[in-house]
Design a protein around this motif. Structure first.
Motif, PDB file in Angstrom:
ATOM      1  N   THR A  64       0.820  -1.208   0.000  1.00 47.87           N
ATOM      2  CA  THR A  64       0.000   0.000   0.000  1.00 47.87           C
ATOM      3  C   THR A  64       0.857   1.263   0.000  1.00 47.87           C
ATOM      4  N   CYS A  65       0.191   2.387  -0.151  1.00 46.68           N
ATOM      5  CA  CYS A  65       0.856   3.686  -0.112  1.00 46.68           C
ATOM      6  C   CYS A  65      -0.112   4.682   0.507  1.00 46.68           C
ATOM      7  N   ASN A  66       0.353   5.916   0.687  1.00 41.61           N
ATOM      8  CA  ASN A  66      -0.547   6.970   1.146  1.00 41.61           C
ATOM      9  C   ASN A  66      -0.668   8.032   0.056  1.00 41.61           C
ATOM     10  N   TYR A  67      -1.251   9.153   0.400  1.00 40.44           N
ATOM     11  CA  TYR A  67      -1.546  10.177  -0.602  1.00 40.44           C
ATOM     12  C   TYR A  67      -0.303  10.748  -1.271  1.00 40.44           C
ATOM     13  N   ARG A  68       0.862  10.602  -0.654  1.00 37.85           N
ATOM     14  CA  ARG A  68       2.077  11.189  -1.211  1.00 37.85           C
ATOM     15  C   ARG A  68       2.614  10.436  -2.428  1.00 37.85           C
ATOM     16  N   ALA A  69       2.197   9.197  -2.611  1.00 39.12           N
ATOM     17  CA  ALA A  69       2.684   8.408  -3.751  1.00 39.12           C
ATOM     18  C   ALA A  69       2.093   8.948  -5.051  1.00 39.12           C
TER      19      ALA A  69
END
Length: 229
Positions: A64-69
Motif C-alpha cells: 500500500t501507499c498513502n496520498y504522497r505516492a
C-alpha cells in the motif's frame, strides 16, 4: 511431412473461419463485471486501514501507499470509471472514500504529479457528481502544481534538484498538463493554460530525438535554461 502440412492447412483455415466469435459487447460486459468484482474486493480489504491506498502486489502480498505516492489517485480513479458505467451505490461509496484519502495531496509542492494524484480521483469525482468540494480541492492542487513552474525556464520542475540534475524535467510531466488545462477552463485562471503551453512547447523542442523517440529525463541548466544532461 510437407504433404501432411499441405493437407492440414486448409482444414485449419476452415476451422478458424467456421468458429463463431463472441460479440464484443459481451466481452466488454464480462471484463467490466470482473473488474468491478476485483475492485470491490480490494476496496473492502483496505476499508478499515485509514489513509492507505493500493500500490502493487509483491510475492502475492498487497503493498500500500498513502496520498504522497504519485500513483495514489489511480485506485479511486478506477472506482470512478467503474461507477460511470455501472451506477452501483457501493462503487460510489468506495470511490468517495478512497478519493478522500488523497485530499492532502493538494498541498504537495515537491513534485509534478498532482495531475495523476488529483485529476484521476477528484477530477473524475467532480466530472461524475458535480461535487463543488471536489473542485475546491483541485483549485488548491492546481496552485501547488503551478508553483513548480519557473517562468525563466518555461518549464514545470519534475523532481527536486540533486547532485546529478539541476532542473530535471521528465516526459511524464506532459500527462499532468491536462489537469492545468482543465482547471484553467473551470476557474478562468488563464495562467494555468499559459504554463501548460510553455511547458509543452519547450518539451517538444528538447525532449525528442531525431527518430521521434524521447528521453525520459532532461535536466536544464538553471543559468542558461538549456539542457545540460
Amino acid at each position: 511431412m510437407i504433404a501432411i502440412c499441405a493437407f492440414l492447412m486448409p482444414l485449419a483455415f476452415v476451422s478458424c473461419g467456421g468458429a463463431k466469435q463472441e460479440p464484443m459487447e459481451l466481452v466488454i460486459e464480462r471484463g467490466l463485471a470482473n473488474s468491478k468484482q476485483q475492485a470491490l474486493l480490494m476496496a473492502k480489504s483496505l476499508e478499515d486501514k485509514d489513509g492507505e491506498l493500493p500500490r502493487t502486489f509483491e510475492d502475492s502480498i498487497l503493498k500500500t501507499c498513502n496520498y504522497r505516492a504519485w500513483i495514489s489517485g489511480f485506485f479511486p480513479g478506477t472506482l470512478w470509471y467503474l461507477f460511470s458505467v455501472d451506477s452501483d451505490k457501493e462503487l460510489l461509496s468506495y470511490a468517495q472514500m478512497y478519493t478522500e484519502r488523497v485530499e492532502e495531496a493538494k498541498h504537495v509542492t515537491t513534485n509534478h504529479d498532482l495531475g495523476f494524484m488529483l485529476n484521476c480521483s477528484f477530477g473524475n469525482g467532480y466530472r461524475l457528481t458535480g461535487n463543488e468540494q471536489y473542485l475546491d480541492v483541485m483549485k488548491t492542487g492546481a496552485q501547488s502544481l503551478a508553483s513548480r513552474f519557473n517562468p525563466n525556464m518555461q518549464l514545470i520542475k519534475s523532481w527536486e534538484t540533486s547532485k546529478k540534475w539541476q532542473y530535471p524535467v521528465i516526459i511524464d510531466n506532459m500527462m499532468n498538463l491536462e489537469f492545468l488545462c482543465f482547471m484553467a477552463k473551470e476557474t478562468g485562471v488563464v495562467n494555468y493554460l499559459d504554463i501548460a503551453n510553455q511547458h509543452a512547447q519547450k518539451t517538444l523542442i528538447n525532449h525528442f530525438r531525431p527518430d521521434y523517440s524521447c528521453y525520459h529525463v532532461v535536466s536544464y541548466d538553471t543559468i542558461t535554461g538549456m539542457p545540460h544532461f
